[in-house]
Design a protein around this motif. Structure first.
Motif, PDB file in Angstrom:
ATOM      1  N   GLY A 127       0.914  -7.814 -22.266  1.00  0.00           N
ATOM      2  CA  GLY A 127       0.500  -9.182 -21.969  1.00  0.00           C
ATOM      3  C   GLY A 127       0.530  -9.514 -20.492  1.00  0.00           C
ATOM      4  N   LEU A 128       0.490  -8.482 -19.646  1.00  0.00           N
ATOM      5  CA  LEU A 128       0.565  -8.669 -18.192  1.00  0.00           C
ATOM      6  C   LEU A 128      -0.738  -8.225 -17.531  1.00  0.00           C
ATOM      7  CD1 LEU A 128       4.171  -7.256 -17.848  1.00  0.00           C
ATOM      8  CD2 LEU A 128       3.499  -9.659 -17.931  1.00  0.00           C
ATOM      9  N   VAL A 129      -0.886  -8.534 -16.253  1.00  0.00           N
ATOM     10  CA  VAL A 129      -2.100  -8.216 -15.512  1.00  0.00           C
ATOM     11  C   VAL A 129      -1.754  -7.256 -14.380  1.00  0.00           C
ATOM     12  CG1 VAL A 129      -3.956  -9.173 -14.097  1.00  0.00           C
ATOM     13  CG2 VAL A 129      -3.068 -10.482 -16.035  1.00  0.00           C
ATOM     14  N   ALA A 130      -2.518  -6.159 -14.261  1.00  0.00           N
ATOM     15  CA  ALA A 130      -2.298  -5.189 -13.181  1.00  0.00           C
ATOM     16  C   ALA A 130      -3.071  -5.611 -11.939  1.00  0.00           C
ATOM     17  CB  ALA A 130      -2.746  -3.802 -13.618  1.00  0.00           C
ATOM     18  N   ASN A 131      -2.392  -5.604 -10.799  1.00  0.00           N
ATOM     19  CA  ASN A 131      -3.016  -5.836  -9.499  1.00  0.00           C
ATOM     20  C   ASN A 131      -2.854  -4.529  -8.729  1.00  0.00           C
ATOM     21  OD1 ASN A 131      -4.029  -6.932  -7.100  1.00  0.00           O
ATOM     22  ND2 ASN A 131      -2.018  -7.641  -6.482  1.00  0.00           N
ATOM     23  N   VAL A 132      -3.949  -3.793  -8.539  1.00  0.00           N
ATOM     24  CA  VAL A 132      -3.876  -2.459  -7.939  1.00  0.00           C
ATOM     25  C   VAL A 132      -3.880  -2.554  -6.416  1.00  0.00           C
ATOM     26  CG1 VAL A 132      -5.006  -0.211  -7.753  1.00  0.00           C
ATOM     27  CG2 VAL A 132      -5.028  -1.444  -9.935  1.00  0.00           C
ATOM     28  N   ASP A 133      -2.897  -1.908  -5.799  1.00  0.00           N
ATOM     29  CA  ASP A 133      -2.774  -1.827  -4.349  1.00  0.00           C
ATOM     30  C   ASP A 133      -2.867  -0.340  -3.984  1.00  0.00           C
ATOM     31  OD1 ASP A 133      -2.186  -2.365  -1.668  1.00  0.00           O
ATOM     32  OD2 ASP A 133      -0.023  -2.289  -2.016  1.00  0.00           O
ATOM     33  N   LEU A 134      -3.947   0.050  -3.310  1.00  0.00           N
ATOM     34  CA  LEU A 134      -4.122   1.458  -2.952  1.00  0.00           C
ATOM     35  C   LEU A 134      -3.278   1.793  -1.722  1.00  0.00           C
ATOM     36  CD1 LEU A 134      -7.975   1.780  -3.433  1.00  0.00           C
ATOM     37  CD2 LEU A 134      -6.158   2.385  -5.033  1.00  0.00           C
ATOM     38  N   VAL A 135      -2.554   2.905  -1.786  1.00  0.00           N
ATOM     39  CA  VAL A 135      -1.723   3.352  -0.667  1.00  0.00           C
ATOM     40  C   VAL A 135      -2.115   4.771  -0.296  1.00  0.00           C
ATOM     41  CG1 VAL A 135       0.225   1.829  -1.154  1.00  0.00           C
ATOM     42  CG2 VAL A 135       0.144   4.058  -2.225  1.00  0.00           C
ATOM     43  N   PHE A 136      -2.073   5.069   0.982  1.00  0.00           N
ATOM     44  CA  PHE A 136      -2.500   6.377   1.472  1.00  0.00           C
ATOM     45  C   PHE A 136      -1.315   7.307   1.668  1.00  0.00           C
ATOM     46  CE2 PHE A 136      -5.806   3.459   2.630  1.00  0.00           C
ATOM     47  CZ  PHE A 136      -6.954   4.166   2.307  1.00  0.00           C
ATOM     48  N   GLY A 137      -1.497   8.563   1.278  1.00  0.00           N
ATOM     49  CA  GLY A 137      -0.528   9.604   1.594  1.00  0.00           C
ATOM     50  C   GLY A 137       0.742   9.581   0.783  1.00  0.00           C
ATOM     51  N   TRP A 138       0.755   8.881  -0.346  1.00  0.00           N
ATOM     52  CA  TRP A 138       1.947   8.856  -1.190  1.00  0.00           C
ATOM     53  C   TRP A 138       1.711   9.710  -2.414  1.00  0.00           C
ATOM     54  CZ3 TRP A 138       5.427   4.112  -2.042  1.00  0.00           C
ATOM     55  CH2 TRP A 138       5.779   3.546  -0.816  1.00  0.00           C
ATOM     56  N   GLY A 139       2.738  10.322  -2.924  1.00  0.00           N
ATOM     57  CA  GLY A 139       2.635  11.011  -4.211  1.00  0.00           C
ATOM     58  C   GLY A 139       1.979  12.373  -4.100  1.00  0.00           C
ATOM     59  N   ASP A 140       2.153  13.153  -5.130  1.00  0.00           N
ATOM     60  CA  ASP A 140       1.583  14.491  -5.174  1.00  0.00           C
ATOM     61  C   ASP A 140       0.190  14.492  -5.764  1.00  0.00           C
ATOM     62  OD1 ASP A 140       3.950  15.611  -4.178  1.00  0.00           O
ATOM     63  OD2 ASP A 140       4.830  15.660  -6.176  1.00  0.00           O
ATOM     64  N   TYR A 141      -0.110  13.489  -6.572  1.00  0.00           N
ATOM     65  CA  TYR A 141      -1.376  13.469  -7.296  1.00  0.00           C
ATOM     66  C   TYR A 141      -2.123  12.178  -7.010  1.00  0.00           C
ATOM     67  CZ  TYR A 141       1.222  17.017  -9.801  1.00  0.00           C
ATOM     68  OH  TYR A 141       1.968  18.114 -10.100  1.00  0.00           O
ATOM     69  N   PRO A 142      -3.409  12.272  -6.662  1.00  0.00           N
ATOM     70  CA  PRO A 142      -4.203  11.054  -6.482  1.00  0.00           C
ATOM     71  C   PRO A 142      -4.273  10.253  -7.783  1.00  0.00           C
ATOM     72  CG  PRO A 142      -5.357  12.968  -5.629  1.00  0.00           C
ATOM     73  CD  PRO A 142      -4.153  13.469  -6.380  1.00  0.00           C
ATOM     74  N   ASP A 143      -4.449   8.952  -7.663  1.00  0.00           N
ATOM     75  CA  ASP A 143      -4.578   8.027  -8.796  1.00  0.00           C
ATOM     76  C   ASP A 143      -3.293   7.919  -9.603  1.00  0.00           C
ATOM     77  OD1 ASP A 143      -6.146   6.127 -10.254  1.00  0.00           O
ATOM     78  OD2 ASP A 143      -6.309   7.575 -11.876  1.00  0.00           O
ATOM     79  N   THR A 144      -2.146   8.179  -8.975  1.00  0.00           N
ATOM     80  CA  THR A 144      -0.858   8.044  -9.648  1.00  0.00           C
ATOM     81  C   THR A 144      -0.135   6.818  -9.101  1.00  0.00           C
ATOM     82  OG1 THR A 144      -0.679  10.433  -9.915  1.00  0.00           O
ATOM     83  CG2 THR A 144       1.359   9.177 -10.083  1.00  0.00           C
TER      84      THR A 144
END
Length: 68
Positions: free
Chosen positions: A26-43
């Motif tokens: 019942g919540l809403v996702a607000n996507v904030d793209l960040v560069f250079g974080w994580g091992d896998y894109p789109d994670t």
């Protein structure tokens, strides 16, 4: 007021999985793209508010998604 909802833990999921899990709660996702974080894109690498925090139904949850 409305009963509050616990924010699910979506860190480590893909952005699509995270958005679906938040919508199911019942919540809403607000996507904030960040560069250079994580091992896998789109994670999802972070979320605000944190998992377990109680929020109003329909609240916006910011998910930080790694782009590379």
């Amino acid at each position: 007021g409305l009963p509050r909802v616990a924010v699910p833990d979506v860190v480590g999921l893909s952005s699509g999985e995270a958005a679906a899990k938040l919508k199911a709660a019942g919540l809403v996702a607000n996507v904030d793209l960040v560069f250079g974080w994580g091992d896998y894109p789109d994670t999802v690498v972070a979320q605000d508010p944190a998992a377990g925090v109680k929020v109003e139904p329909g609240a916006e949850i910011t998910i930080s998604v790694a782009v590379f």
